[in-house]
Scaffold this motif. Structure first.
Motif, PDB file in Angstrom:
ATOM      1  N   ALA A 187       0.824  -1.202   0.000  1.00 33.20           N
ATOM      2  CA  ALA A 187       0.000   0.000   0.000  1.00 33.20           C
ATOM      3  C   ALA A 187       0.861   1.256   0.000  1.00 33.20           C
ATOM      4  O   ALA A 187       0.357   2.344  -0.251  1.00 33.20           O
ATOM      5  CB  ALA A 187      -0.917  -0.002   1.211  1.00 33.20           C
ATOM      6  N   ASN A 188       2.142   1.110   0.264  1.00 36.85           N
ATOM      7  CA  ASN A 188       2.986   2.293   0.391  1.00 36.85           C
ATOM      8  C   ASN A 188       4.140   2.354  -0.616  1.00 36.85           C
ATOM      9  O   ASN A 188       5.032   3.160  -0.471  1.00 36.85           O
ATOM     10  CB  ASN A 188       3.541   2.378   1.808  1.00 36.85           C
ATOM     11  CG  ASN A 188       4.459   1.211   2.139  1.00 36.85           C
ATOM     12  OD1 ASN A 188       4.590   0.271   1.370  1.00 36.85           O
ATOM     13  ND2 ASN A 188       5.095   1.284   3.286  1.00 36.85           N
ATOM     14  N   PRO A 238       2.950  -8.929  -4.148  1.00 34.53           N
ATOM     15  CA  PRO A 238       1.558  -8.819  -3.678  1.00 34.53           C
ATOM     16  C   PRO A 238       1.095 -10.059  -2.896  1.00 34.53           C
ATOM     17  O   PRO A 238       0.260  -9.946  -2.003  1.00 34.53           O
ATOM     18  CB  PRO A 238       0.740  -8.654  -4.958  1.00 34.53           C
ATOM     19  CG  PRO A 238       1.715  -8.289  -6.008  1.00 34.53           C
ATOM     20  CD  PRO A 238       3.043  -8.813  -5.595  1.00 34.53           C
ATOM     21  N   VAL A 239       1.641 -11.225  -3.232  1.00 34.29           N
ATOM     22  CA  VAL A 239       1.297 -12.447  -2.500  1.00 34.29           C
ATOM     23  C   VAL A 239       1.882 -12.376  -1.094  1.00 34.29           C
ATOM     24  O   VAL A 239       1.193 -12.637  -0.102  1.00 34.29           O
ATOM     25  CB  VAL A 239       1.805 -13.708  -3.243  1.00 34.29           C
ATOM     26  CG1 VAL A 239       1.541 -14.963  -2.417  1.00 34.29           C
ATOM     27  CG2 VAL A 239       1.167 -13.818  -4.627  1.00 34.29           C
ATOM     28  N   LYS A 240       3.130 -11.985  -1.005  1.00 35.54           N
ATOM     29  CA  LYS A 240       3.781 -11.866   0.309  1.00 35.54           C
ATOM     30  C   LYS A 240       3.105 -10.804   1.176  1.00 35.54           C
ATOM     31  O   LYS A 240       3.057 -10.922   2.392  1.00 35.54           O
ATOM     32  CB  LYS A 240       5.261 -11.557   0.143  1.00 35.54           C
ATOM     33  CG  LYS A 240       6.042 -12.725  -0.415  1.00 35.54           C
ATOM     34  CD  LYS A 240       7.498 -12.378  -0.640  1.00 35.54           C
ATOM     35  CE  LYS A 240       8.228 -13.541  -1.266  1.00 35.54           C
ATOM     36  NZ  LYS A 240       9.597 -13.186  -1.638  1.00 35.54           N
ATOM     37  N   ALA A 241       2.562  -9.765   0.531  1.00 37.46           N
ATOM     38  CA  ALA A 241       1.850  -8.705   1.258  1.00 37.46           C
ATOM     39  C   ALA A 241       0.406  -9.113   1.562  1.00 37.46           C
ATOM     40  O   ALA A 241      -0.343  -8.334   2.144  1.00 37.46           O
ATOM     41  CB  ALA A 241       1.871  -7.409   0.445  1.00 37.46           C
ATOM     42  N   ARG A 242       0.022 -10.312   1.152  1.00 37.28           N
ATOM     43  CA  ARG A 242      -1.312 -10.876   1.379  1.00 37.28           C
ATOM     44  C   ARG A 242      -2.431 -10.058   0.722  1.00 37.28           C
ATOM     45  O   ARG A 242      -3.535  -9.964   1.239  1.00 37.28           O
ATOM     46  CB  ARG A 242      -1.568 -11.063   2.857  1.00 37.28           C
ATOM     47  CG  ARG A 242      -0.608 -12.049   3.458  1.00 37.28           C
ATOM     48  CD  ARG A 242      -0.874 -12.300   4.881  1.00 37.28           C
ATOM     49  NE  ARG A 242       0.128 -13.275   5.350  1.00 37.28           N
ATOM     50  CZ  ARG A 242       0.209 -13.689   6.571  1.00 37.28           C
ATOM     51  NH1 ARG A 242      -0.618 -13.243   7.476  1.00 37.28           N
ATOM     52  NH2 ARG A 242       1.131 -14.564   6.912  1.00 37.28           N
ATOM     53  N   LEU A 243      -2.101  -9.472  -0.411  1.00 39.81           N
ATOM     54  CA  LEU A 243      -3.106  -8.736  -1.182  1.00 39.81           C
ATOM     55  C   LEU A 243      -3.846  -9.665  -2.147  1.00 39.81           C
ATOM     56  O   LEU A 243      -4.968  -9.373  -2.547  1.00 39.81           O
ATOM     57  CB  LEU A 243      -2.459  -7.587  -1.939  1.00 39.81           C
ATOM     58  CG  LEU A 243      -1.807  -6.529  -1.048  1.00 39.81           C
ATOM     59  CD1 LEU A 243      -1.001  -5.548  -1.879  1.00 39.81           C
ATOM     60  CD2 LEU A 243      -2.861  -5.804  -0.228  1.00 39.81           C
ATOM     61  N   VAL A 244      -3.179 -10.742  -2.544  1.00 34.02           N
ATOM     62  CA  VAL A 244      -3.757 -11.774  -3.406  1.00 34.02           C
ATOM     63  C   VAL A 244      -3.203 -13.130  -2.975  1.00 34.02           C
ATOM     64  O   VAL A 244      -2.211 -13.199  -2.251  1.00 34.02           O
ATOM     65  CB  VAL A 244      -3.436 -11.539  -4.909  1.00 34.02           C
ATOM     66  CG1 VAL A 244      -4.119 -10.284  -5.437  1.00 34.02           C
ATOM     67  CG2 VAL A 244      -1.940 -11.467  -5.147  1.00 34.02           C
ATOM     68  N   GLU A 245      -3.829 -14.184  -3.461  1.00 33.72           N
ATOM     69  CA  GLU A 245      -3.365 -15.530  -3.116  1.00 33.72           C
ATOM     70  C   GLU A 245      -2.342 -16.067  -4.106  1.00 33.72           C
ATOM     71  O   GLU A 245      -1.456 -16.832  -3.732  1.00 33.72           O
ATOM     72  CB  GLU A 245      -4.549 -16.497  -3.032  1.00 33.72           C
ATOM     73  CG  GLU A 245      -5.437 -16.222  -1.840  1.00 33.72           C
ATOM     74  CD  GLU A 245      -6.545 -17.255  -1.711  1.00 33.72           C
ATOM     75  OE1 GLU A 245      -6.441 -18.338  -2.333  1.00 33.72           O
ATOM     76  OE2 GLU A 245      -7.503 -16.966  -0.994  1.00 33.72           O
ATOM     77  N   ARG A 246      -2.481 -15.688  -5.363  1.00 33.86           N
ATOM     78  CA  ARG A 246      -1.581 -16.186  -6.412  1.00 33.86           C
ATOM     79  C   ARG A 246      -1.021 -15.003  -7.196  1.00 33.86           C
ATOM     80  O   ARG A 246      -1.692 -13.974  -7.314  1.00 33.86           O
ATOM     81  CB  ARG A 246      -2.339 -17.101  -7.375  1.00 33.86           C
ATOM     82  CG  ARG A 246      -3.001 -18.285  -6.696  1.00 33.86           C
ATOM     83  CD  ARG A 246      -3.886 -19.058  -7.644  1.00 33.86           C
ATOM     84  NE  ARG A 246      -4.816 -18.151  -8.313  1.00 33.86           N
ATOM     85  CZ  ARG A 246      -5.428 -18.426  -9.462  1.00 33.86           C
ATOM     86  NH1 ARG A 246      -5.218 -19.548 -10.088  1.00 33.86           N
ATOM     87  NH2 ARG A 246      -6.267 -17.559 -10.001  1.00 33.86           N
ATOM     88  N   ILE A 247       0.165 -15.157  -7.748  1.00 35.64           N
ATOM     89  CA  ILE A 247       0.782 -14.039  -8.480  1.00 35.64           C
ATOM     90  C   ILE A 247      -0.070 -13.592  -9.659  1.00 35.64           C
ATOM     91  O   ILE A 247      -0.139 -12.406  -9.967  1.00 35.64           O
ATOM     92  CB  ILE A 247       2.231 -14.347  -8.930  1.00 35.64           C
ATOM     93  CG1 ILE A 247       2.285 -15.541  -9.874  1.00 35.64           C
ATOM     94  CG2 ILE A 247       3.140 -14.534  -7.745  1.00 35.64           C
ATOM     95  CD1 ILE A 247       3.658 -15.796 -10.478  1.00 35.64           C
ATOM     96  N   GLU A 248      -0.751 -14.512 -10.309  1.00 33.55           N
ATOM     97  CA  GLU A 248      -1.570 -14.137 -11.466  1.00 33.55           C
ATOM     98  C   GLU A 248      -2.858 -13.407 -11.080  1.00 33.55           C
ATOM     99  O   GLU A 248      -3.561 -12.891 -11.941  1.00 33.55           O
ATOM    100  CB  GLU A 248      -1.875 -15.347 -12.356  1.00 33.55           C
ATOM    101  CG  GLU A 248      -2.511 -16.507 -11.662  1.00 33.55           C
ATOM    102  CD  GLU A 248      -1.532 -17.506 -11.063  1.00 33.55           C
ATOM    103  OE1 GLU A 248      -2.005 -18.563 -10.646  1.00 33.55           O
ATOM    104  OE2 GLU A 248      -0.322 -17.236 -10.984  1.00 33.55           O
TER     105      GLU A 248
END
Length: 110
Positions: free
Chosen positions: A2-3, A68-78
């Motif tokens: 987010a930053n 984004p996966v590591k930041a828990r914004l999505v479950e999979r890179i795609e």
């Protein structure tokens, strides 16, 4: 995430000019959406790094795609729509239209 933003590109002009153009354009658009005026959107700092080898480029691409996966914004890179791993992004790239940011034109290529 987010930053911060990760971008991997090959500049054809001085990197400072590219960074300024991206930050200026995106800040105007974001502040317009948020209904803000007179407030800074981006911090003054940025970090750039010159990639010298294909192995290093592949490592950085993977890092950016997994962020984004590591930041828990999505479950999979795609699932991250702005990622090169995203099917949506790949379809968007296939259009091959020029993208204008400030005075710079960036060709989208599929």
């Amino acid at each position: 995430m987010a930053n911060h933003v990760h971008v991997l590109l090959t500049p054809h002009v001085e990197m400072k000019k590219v960074t300024r153009a991206i930050k200026s354009y995106s800040a105007r658009k974001a502040n317009q959406i948020l209904g803000r005026t007179g407030e800074p959107f981006w911090q003054d700092e940025s970090y750039d790094h010159w990639i010298r080898e294909d192995e290093e480029m592949n490592r950085i691409i993977r890092y950016i795609e997994w962020n984004p996966v590591k930041a828990r914004l999505v479950e999979r890179i795609e699932d991250w729509p702005w990622s090169s791993a995203s099917r949506q992004f790949q379809a968007w790239q296939a259009i091959s239209l020029p993208l204008e940011i400030g005075r710079f034109k960036i060709a989208r290529c599929g």
